[in-house]
Design an enzyme around this catalytic site. Sequence first.
Site, PDB file in Angstrom:
ATOM      1  N   HIS A  59       0.830  -1.213   0.000  1.00 11.08           N
ATOM      2  CA  HIS A  59       0.000   0.000   0.000  1.00 11.08           C
ATOM      3  C   HIS A  59       0.863   1.261   0.000  1.00 11.08           C
ATOM      4  O   HIS A  59       1.263   1.751   1.054  1.00 11.08           O
ATOM      5  CB  HIS A  59      -0.901  -0.024   1.245  1.00 11.08           C
ATOM      6  N   LEU A 112       2.280   6.585  -4.915  1.00  9.90           N
ATOM      7  CA  LEU A 112       3.449   7.168  -5.585  1.00  9.90           C
ATOM      8  C   LEU A 112       3.070   8.399  -6.402  1.00  9.90           C
ATOM      9  O   LEU A 112       3.954   9.067  -6.963  1.00  9.90           O
ATOM     10  CB  LEU A 112       4.140   6.124  -6.457  1.00  9.90           C
ATOM     11  N   ARG A 113       1.773   8.709  -6.468  1.00  6.97           N
ATOM     12  CA  ARG A 113       1.246   9.988  -6.985  1.00  6.97           C
ATOM     13  C   ARG A 113       1.423  10.206  -8.485  1.00  6.97           C
ATOM     14  O   ARG A 113       0.896  11.166  -9.017  1.00  6.97           O
ATOM     15  CB  ARG A 113       1.860  11.171  -6.237  1.00  6.97           C
ATOM     16  N   ASN A 146      -5.264   5.703  -7.024  1.00  6.77           N
ATOM     17  CA  ASN A 146      -5.914   7.019  -6.993  1.00  6.77           C
ATOM     18  C   ASN A 146      -5.002   8.130  -7.506  1.00  6.77           C
ATOM     19  O   ASN A 146      -4.740   9.120  -6.839  1.00  6.77           O
ATOM     20  CB  ASN A 146      -6.434   7.350  -5.590  1.00  6.77           C
ATOM     21  N   ASP A 151      -8.829   2.510  -3.153  1.00  7.77           N
ATOM     22  CA  ASP A 151      -8.307   3.113  -1.920  1.00  7.77           C
ATOM     23  C   ASP A 151      -8.348   4.634  -1.950  1.00  7.77           C
ATOM     24  O   ASP A 151      -8.026   5.262  -2.947  1.00  7.77           O
ATOM     25  CB  ASP A 151      -6.868   2.681  -1.663  1.00  7.77           C
ATOM     26  N   HIS A 174     -10.808  -0.237   1.043  1.00  8.16           N
ATOM     27  CA  HIS A 174     -10.675   0.884   1.984  1.00  8.16           C
ATOM     28  C   HIS A 174     -12.017   0.944   2.719  1.00  8.16           C
ATOM     29  O   HIS A 174     -12.993   1.454   2.192  1.00  8.16           O
ATOM     30  CB  HIS A 174     -10.400   2.170   1.202  1.00  8.16           C
ATOM     31  N   ASN A 215      -6.116   9.086   7.136  1.00  4.68           N
ATOM     32  CA  ASN A 215      -7.359   8.352   6.965  1.00  4.68           C
ATOM     33  C   ASN A 215      -7.061   6.883   6.679  1.00  4.68           C
ATOM     34  O   ASN A 215      -6.382   6.596   5.700  1.00  4.68           O
ATOM     35  CB  ASN A 215      -8.153   8.953   5.792  1.00  4.68           C
ATOM     36  N   ASP A 234       0.868   2.638   3.639  1.00  3.63           N
ATOM     37  CA  ASP A 234      -0.053   3.719   3.235  1.00  3.63           C
ATOM     38  C   ASP A 234       0.723   5.031   3.087  1.00  3.63           C
ATOM     39  O   ASP A 234       0.225   6.114   3.404  1.00  3.63           O
ATOM     40  CB  ASP A 234      -1.222   3.878   4.211  1.00  3.63           C
ATOM     41  N   HIS A 255       2.404  14.397   0.547  1.00  2.72           N
ATOM     42  CA  HIS A 255       1.651  15.614   0.222  1.00  2.72           C
ATOM     43  C   HIS A 255       2.606  16.792   0.224  1.00  2.72           C
ATOM     44  O   HIS A 255       3.477  16.881   1.094  1.00  2.72           O
ATOM     45  CB  HIS A 255       0.550  15.874   1.256  1.00  2.72           C
TER      46      HIS A 255
END
Lengths: 316, 430
Positions: free
Chosen positions: B57, B60-61, B91, B151, B178, B277, B304, B308
């Site tokens: 999980h 890596l954006r 996501n 997720d 999730h 979260n 996870d 950011h």
Amino acid sequence: MRHLLSAGDLDLPEACLILDTAAQLASVTDRSVKKLPTLRGRTVVNLFFEDSTRTRISFEIAAKRLSADVINFAAKGSSVSKGESLKDTALTLEAMGADAVVIRHSASGAPHRLATAGWIQGSVVNAGDGTHEHPTQALLDAFTLRHHLRAGTGDLAGLRVAIVGDILHSRVARSNVLLLRTLGAQVTVIAPPTLLPYGVNDWPCAVSYDLDDVLPHADAVMMLRVQTERMQAAYFPSVNEYSRRYGLDMRRLNLLPPTAIVLHPGPMNRGMEISADVADSSRAVMVEQVANGVSIRMAVLYLLLGGMADEDRRDQ
Amino acid sequence: MTNKSTVLRGVRPYGADPVDIIVRAGVIAEIVKAGTGSGQVVEADDLIALPGFVDLHTHLREPGREDAETIDTGSRAAALGGFTAVFAMANTSPVADTAGVVEQVWHLGQATGLVDVYPVGAVTVGLGGEQLAELGAMATSPAQVRVFSDDGKCVHDAAIMRRALEYVKAFDGVIAQHAQEPRLTVDAQMNEGLLSGQLGLTGWPGVAEESIVARDVLLAEHVDSRLHVCHVSTAGSVEVIRWAKSRGIKVTAEVTPHHLLLTEDLVATYDPVYKVNPPLRTSADIAALRAALADGTIDAIATDHAPHPHEDKDCEWAAAAFGMLGLQTAFSIAMLTMVNSGLLDWHTLADRLSVRPARIGHANGHGQDLLVGAPANIAVVDPSASWVVEPATFASKSRNSPYAGMTLPGRVVHVLKAGKASVLGGDLTC
């Protein structure tokens, strides 16, 4: 005291000092020239991310009566709505030399963040943050209670106060529970179970679902504004049902001991949590609460800013 | 890959007696008496060898939020954290809900080469929760996706969840859920409890997780398919999963390092670095999660890892993004919470950090015991080291670590991925 962020940060001597100072400053309001030179040369910024004309005006008058320069900064956008961020707004105010920032924000903890993130040097006064706290409201309520029920001095030991309504979303309730506890009062919060926060049984107050049960033993009852939108989220079935079960009408007013008073932080929903005849009765002290709000905010600004010597505190 | 030998000199597999592990042609070629192996020597005296870690999980954006992390920077952070394989959540922007996007992620991961990046495919189109994404196309693409997850969002519609669980049976896929009932968590900011009431932050009740976990294990039983529960955060979820496993339901679960260590009390600072979260919970939840990881009810530690940019955390709580970094601190937190406490030994820690997650995600070649013939995916750690977390030094593009300033035990020293050193002496090799 550097900031006023939470009513829970005040110990008994500090809370009494604010109330006593407010009592002294209240006399200024009775003069023909309603001004003291105490905060001359100091700058107080009212930073309001939420509309609240009454609270803003109250702080503005308080600061002006102490001769401070007052800037009203109505920040329409917050970083939530993609406007200027709280940080950039804070840096701007810092660059302009704000000695105190009075902040109202929809996000719980925003004043705490402003005070601790290192963005500004000045004092921060919480004028209401989200569903967290509104400490000056609790102070003005305590001031009003003390004036009516304790001859205007000392603490509130033994005073029985009922707080009724949307405890879950109320910053007024949170600050009042904390401050009244510090001052020795016995608080009961009354609401439908849906409008009580999870864990309320561990709060320093009693909890009841039955208003009629509590009123005969209350020295004061504080009615909270209930937003009708809460109905959409199923917190209660209808305005009428809420009003029947938790509204303060003349029948319920008559359950109170004869000396008991009725408070409301405003703005009121007449006909919802409080009936018009109760709101207009001699037992209701809402207009005094507003006047006391100015004295309390003068006291807070005075103690945060005026307590220092005359040198610019920013140099220290 | 050459036929030259690399020798991990004096290393202690799973903390056992020192040996030389000789790696050749990408596999463990020999394990011999310490000091006797020949080849290019990597000094590993008193260090412990474990199978390279596998993270089920990560975020890596890339594509879409390359300002927060890229597959390259995320791979670097992963390698430094002792990982040899990571699963990259879907996501992104665009969402990894087509064969095209997962192939791109797969190829970018291979190009970096420090870890194997396994793309996770979205369960539903655009994570919208309404229409199944082309799971089969992602499964048969070069990325060979086997783990599917929305997720960040819960597959909340029970009928969609049922169909997804059924559909992936055709290629032995798994749905990684999730678990967050959306109606119970509208605007939720932190664990619902006494503290959320005091802080005036909207609560995220444990029951919003537990009710979905309960529903999903029953669905998985009904359709006889594989469910994986992401980032389990409550004692109640642990009980449900334990019950489901006792019934033979094919459910696996992961826990994050931060849910093994940090409690909701940190939220009282209103510092958004602690906003995550599912939210940080209570010490009772932590105790239950650790016990479940120890007894195997929870199968894996998964980070996870959620990078950011600074501005998304340097603001008021409600405006801040959810998530915290995890890749470069996972091993130390795992050691602190599970090994130093005596709940796991090195063997069982390797099972939770490598063996089981690799098996859950079909990360072939990873999560294999350190035996002759196994692919040489090896993390070499120093259990006696300690270090101060300085996010500014992280390989990750972001800095949102909740452990900044903390002194943590254990350090990843060397990492071999398919026999090639990705990390030597605590530094990347390229």
